[in-house]
Design a protein around this motif. Structure first.
Motif, mmCIF file in Angstrom:
data_model
loop_
_atom_site.group_PDB
_atom_site.id
_atom_site.type_symbol
_atom_site.label_atom_id
_atom_site.label_comp_id
_atom_site.label_asym_id
_atom_site.label_seq_id
_atom_site.Cartn_x
_atom_site.Cartn_y
_atom_site.Cartn_z
ATOM 1 N N LEU A 143 16.886 -1.827 33.442
ATOM 2 C CA LEU A 143 15.745 -0.921 33.500
ATOM 3 C C LEU A 143 14.929 -0.893 32.217
ATOM 4 C CD1 LEU A 143 17.490 2.108 35.268
ATOM 5 C CD2 LEU A 143 16.021 0.370 36.323
ATOM 6 N N PHE A 144 15.516 -1.341 31.116
ATOM 7 C CA PHE A 144 14.830 -1.248 29.828
ATOM 8 C C PHE A 144 14.048 -2.524 29.548
ATOM 9 C CE2 PHE A 144 18.603 1.506 29.485
ATOM 10 C CZ PHE A 144 17.952 2.715 29.315
ATOM 11 N N ARG A 145 12.767 -2.351 29.162
ATOM 12 C CA ARG A 145 11.870 -3.500 28.987
ATOM 13 C C ARG A 145 11.729 -3.933 27.525
ATOM 14 N NH1 ARG A 145 6.742 -0.772 31.477
ATOM 15 N NH2 ARG A 145 7.646 0.882 30.188
ATOM 16 N N PHE A 146 12.052 -3.049 26.601
ATOM 17 C CA PHE A 146 11.987 -3.346 25.166
ATOM 18 C C PHE A 146 10.606 -3.847 24.756
ATOM 19 C CE2 PHE A 146 16.442 -3.854 26.413
ATOM 20 C CZ PHE A 146 17.060 -2.999 25.511
ATOM 21 N N HIS A 147 9.581 -3.113 25.137
ATOM 22 C CA HIS A 147 8.223 -3.465 24.725
ATOM 23 C C HIS A 147 8.026 -3.239 23.229
ATOM 24 C CE1 HIS A 147 6.352 -3.095 29.022
ATOM 25 N NE2 HIS A 147 7.053 -4.186 28.847
ATOM 26 N N SER A 148 8.646 -2.178 22.710
ATOM 27 C CA SER A 148 8.500 -1.860 21.290
ATOM 28 C C SER A 148 9.455 -2.721 20.477
ATOM 29 C CB SER A 148 8.809 -0.381 21.035
ATOM 30 O OG SER A 148 7.926 0.452 21.753
ATOM 31 N N HIS A 149 8.965 -3.299 19.394
ATOM 32 C CA HIS A 149 9.806 -4.110 18.532
ATOM 33 C C HIS A 149 10.324 -3.330 17.329
ATOM 34 C CE1 HIS A 149 8.128 -8.233 20.049
ATOM 35 N NE2 HIS A 149 8.800 -7.559 20.947
ATOM 36 N N ASP A 150 9.686 -2.179 17.052
ATOM 37 C CA ASP A 150 10.079 -1.425 15.857
ATOM 38 C C ASP A 150 10.875 -0.182 16.245
ATOM 39 O OD1 ASP A 150 8.150 0.210 16.938
ATOM 40 O OD2 ASP A 150 6.628 -0.279 15.436
ATOM 41 N N TYR A 151 10.833 0.842 15.378
ATOM 42 C CA TYR A 151 11.638 2.044 15.595
ATOM 43 C C TYR A 151 11.140 2.917 16.735
ATOM 44 C CZ TYR A 151 14.278 1.162 11.328
ATOM 45 O OH TYR A 151 15.106 0.618 10.390
ATOM 46 N N THR A 152 9.980 2.642 17.294
ATOM 47 C CA THR A 152 9.516 3.404 18.446
ATOM 48 C C THR A 152 10.368 3.139 19.674
ATOM 49 O OG1 THR A 152 7.924 1.664 19.004
ATOM 50 C CG2 THR A 152 7.136 3.440 17.599
ATOM 51 N N ILE A 153 11.263 2.166 19.580
ATOM 52 C CA ILE A 153 12.138 1.834 20.709
ATOM 53 C C ILE A 153 13.007 3.014 21.114
ATOM 54 C CG2 ILE A 153 13.986 0.949 19.224
ATOM 55 C CD1 ILE A 153 12.896 -0.415 22.693
#
Length: 277
Positions: A143-153
């Motif tokens: 379900l997780f797409r990991f669009h954010s590469h930084d700490y916004t994850i």
């Protein structure tokens, strides 16, 4: 961290995100499976790499590697999953307010802002949206797409979990702070970047909060100022209608924003209905 985690897990994965020290070598010696990024890609990218490597696991535990988290508290996060009471467990440093006094004040203020924005965007109620100590049931991994590469994850994963209807449970954890001297990113710029990303997501996830409510505030302010300025013009206290015109423009802008939010909200509901959510 590796030796402690190995006491509670069948497998320990360390993602070396482009470090220039002996992280990879020492982690291997401690018994971890080490995955190396040739260059620094950010925490979101590191989590994505780790999740891909552990995609066949029944449960995944994530921990920051700076010594902030206690490996002996892993069973505390596992318990709600093993009992079938949760799909995602968030380790909270601030549950019941117990960890507030241990966190530097300026960090806690920023975290409160991020917690509020994350809760609004995801329609959830968590007390520590930036926690890196979490547990995930295996069925949640795709379900997780990991669009954010930084700490916004951290916020992104909670919001995605909520949108997918997953059960999010918080458990209390302790925290040891020693990162003040070596944290690579300025805490203020870090907090601002996370907040901006959450607000960008809110534009699509919660258009009423992003457009309609601010728009209604502008309408109210514009009407009050407009009546005030026009009254002063009629009473001879003001010789120009320019302030009244500006107030009218504020009212029009607010009206436009309010209707934009309502339209986007309706479109969003239609999309979710079609998708069967």
């Amino acid at each position: 961290m590796v030796l402690g985690a190995r006491q509670h897990a069948l497998r320990v994965i360390v993602v070396d995100d482009g470090s220039r020290d002996k992280t990879a070598e020492l982690a291997k010696l401690a018994g971890a499976q080490v995955l190396v990024h040739p260059q620094n890609l950010g925490k979101g990218a590191a989590l994505k790499t780790g999740f891909q490597a552990a995609k066949d696991s029944d449960i995944i535990i994530t921990m920051d590697s700076d010594g902030q988290h206690e490996a002996d508290e892993i069973p505390r996060l596992l318990e709600p999953l093993l009992k079938g009471d949760a799909d995602v467990v968030n380790g909270s440093r601030y549950l019941n307010g117990n960890g507030d006094h241990e966190t530097p004040a300026y960090r806690r203020v920023g975290q409160n802002v991020l917690d509020t924005a994350t809760n609004i965007s995801g329609k959830i109620n968590v007390t520590d949206s930036q926690s890196g100590f979490r547990a995930f049931a295996g069925h949640t991994i795709p379900l997780f797409r990991f669009h954010s590469h930084d700490y916004t994850i951290e916020s992104e994963m909670l919001i995605e979990a909520a949108k997918a209807g997953l059960r999010i449970v918080e458990v209390e954890i302790s925290a040891t702070y020693g990162e003040e001297t070596h944290h690579k990113k300025n805490p203020i710029s870090h907090g601002v970047s996370v907040l901006v990303r959450i607000l960008q997501d809110m534009e699509f996830n919660r258009p009423l909060y992003y457009f309609t409510f601010p728009g209604l505030i502008l309408v109210f302010v514009g009407m009050i100022l407009g009546l005030k300025f026009f009254g002063e013009y009629l009473g001879g206290q003001m010789t120009t209608l320019l302030p009244t015109t500006l107030a009218a423009l504020i009212t029009i802008l607010g009206t436009f924003m309010a209707f934009t939010g309502l339209i986007l909200h309706s479109v969003s509901r239609m999309i979710w209905r079609v998708m069967g959510k």
